[in-house]
Design an enzyme around this catalytic site. Structure first.
Site, mmCIF file in Angstrom:
data_model
loop_
_atom_site.group_PDB
_atom_site.id
_atom_site.type_symbol
_atom_site.label_atom_id
_atom_site.label_comp_id
_atom_site.label_asym_id
_atom_site.label_seq_id
_atom_site.Cartn_x
_atom_site.Cartn_y
_atom_site.Cartn_z
ATOM 1 N N ASP B 114 4.040 10.105 -1.089
ATOM 2 C CA ASP B 114 3.348 10.600 -2.288
ATOM 3 C C ASP B 114 1.867 10.245 -2.366
ATOM 4 O O ASP B 114 1.220 10.532 -3.363
ATOM 5 C CB ASP B 114 4.085 10.180 -3.569
ATOM 6 N N GLU B 199 0.803 -5.866 5.285
ATOM 7 C CA GLU B 199 -0.098 -5.321 6.302
ATOM 8 C C GLU B 199 -0.554 -6.434 7.257
ATOM 9 O O GLU B 199 -0.587 -6.262 8.471
ATOM 10 C CB GLU B 199 -1.305 -4.638 5.638
#
Lengths: 254, 254
Positions: B114, B199
């Site tokens: 999205d 990350e």
């Protein structure tokens, strides 16, 4: 080839550019599109101009501010004041002032900037003779809302909210032949109708009832557009970046 | 030409198909893309297969269920449990099992379904030598978050949340050369790290510090990806349509 006039009302908010970029990239898959983007503002903005230019689409950029009496008051629920009415009507005026009747084939479609469009939708409604209709996903509190049909004839509606409206369907669920718009120069969206009657206010001037509506797929059961909504972006930490902020930060277009 | 391996974790919800369709239509603008979609489920679904087939993209469809201990508990805040960890690691495993080192050029990018991607982003990071980074719009409570740079050298970060993380940037803001993934076969996203360190958990195995990171635009200030979120769809009226519902209604894929 018939030109598809895609009318998109838009307004300034954090996610505006992202939403317009995404819609522009969907429209880039379609041939013979003319994108009419109408900003809710006194003047057109550079941000929207940049999106339009980069899209390489044929486009028209307009602006008109929503009149004060149509703005939602604090604590007034969303459905009380329909959005984009003045902007969609401004686009209809532009068509009537700039496109000559009988000189061009066209079909008109109202596409909000945060809905989701399957690219196949556009070619399916391109040959609309008067007004064509199809189901829309994720709208009206339903998985999908739209016509029920049999052999291309519309027999009824899958809808819960006020099924007795003349045309009980969503803005994303119909397309109109351009000639019908140009011939009926008074047809417009009325800002004074009850909630849910916005689509009916325009269509009642163009077609009499459901027998004059067309379908775009044999069984009216293929979902090619979804009434998605982009969640509001929260920029609550922006004040804290101030110390380290450079002058260039303000120039970055997001 | 270098292949871009786009890794997309996804999960079943009302807006899943709309989001995937929209992303697929963005990816259709890019040449040499291999889309790896990993469902959070015990088995792949027909709905996702249909989107992948219709996209005409080169694709791989995988599935792995998020283990129970990583599922968000009721009332636990969203940031406590990072989503998509098992799915992204599953895709890394697939790459290591299926792509031969030195036989193909590639770059790996993690693209949630999205977010909003400007199609120009992909060709800008295609030539990533090790790991390239760039700003992401509408994330971390900021208009944009990402590297500050000078002559292609990264000098610091525009970030408010925990700026001392080894690699303080969003999942949508970096790409990795495929060889680096294949050579470092143990590199993966760790599910046990503190919020915001996901990350960093992968990248710490691949690069030492910011001096080994590359930029994709001269000034690191062009926003080509936005961390948008699709609002949850409310299907609260679906029970009321039951009376008029036909058997076919249930077969309609939305």
């Amino acid at each position: 080839m018939t030109t598809i006039y895609v009318i998109t009302p838009t307004y300034a908010r954090a996610t505006q550019k992202a939403d317009l970029i995404r819609l522009s990239q969907t429209l880039q898959h379609i041939t013979d599109v003319h994108w009419i983007v109408v900003e809710d503002a006194n003047a057109t903005s550079k941000l929207v101009t940049n999106v339009l230019k980069r899209s390489k689409l044929l486009y028209t950029q307009l602006s008109i501010r929503t009149p004060a009496f149509l703005l939602r008051q604090k604590k007034e629920p969303k459905w009380k004041k329909p959005r984009g009415v003045a902007q969609r009507n401004r686009a209809l005026l532009w068509l009537r002032e700039n496109i000559q009747l009988k000189k061009s084939n066209g079909v008109v479609y109202f596409a909000d900037d945060d809905n989701t469009y399957d690219k196949d939708l556009f070619n399916k409604f391109r040959n609309t003779k008067r007004v064509s209709v199809w189901p829309v996903g994720l709208v009206g509190g339903l998985r999908f809302e739209g016509p029920r049909c049999n052999n291309g004839k519309i027999t009824g509606w899958r809808v819960v909210f006020d099924p007795n409206r003349p045309f009980p369907f969503d803005m994303a669920g119909f397309a109109i032949n351009l000639e019908l718009i140009l011939e009926n120069y008074q047809a417009h969206f009325s800002s004074s109708v009850a909630p849910g009657y916005l689509e009916s206010s325009l269509l009642s001037s163009l077609v009499q009832d459901k027998t004059q509506l067309e379908t775009i797929t044999p069984n009216c059961r293929e979902i090619l557009v979804w009434h998605t909504t982009t969640a509001r972006a929260h920029l609550n930490r922006e004040p804290y970046v101030k110390a380290a902020k450079t002058l260039e930060d303000d120039k970055v277009e997001v």
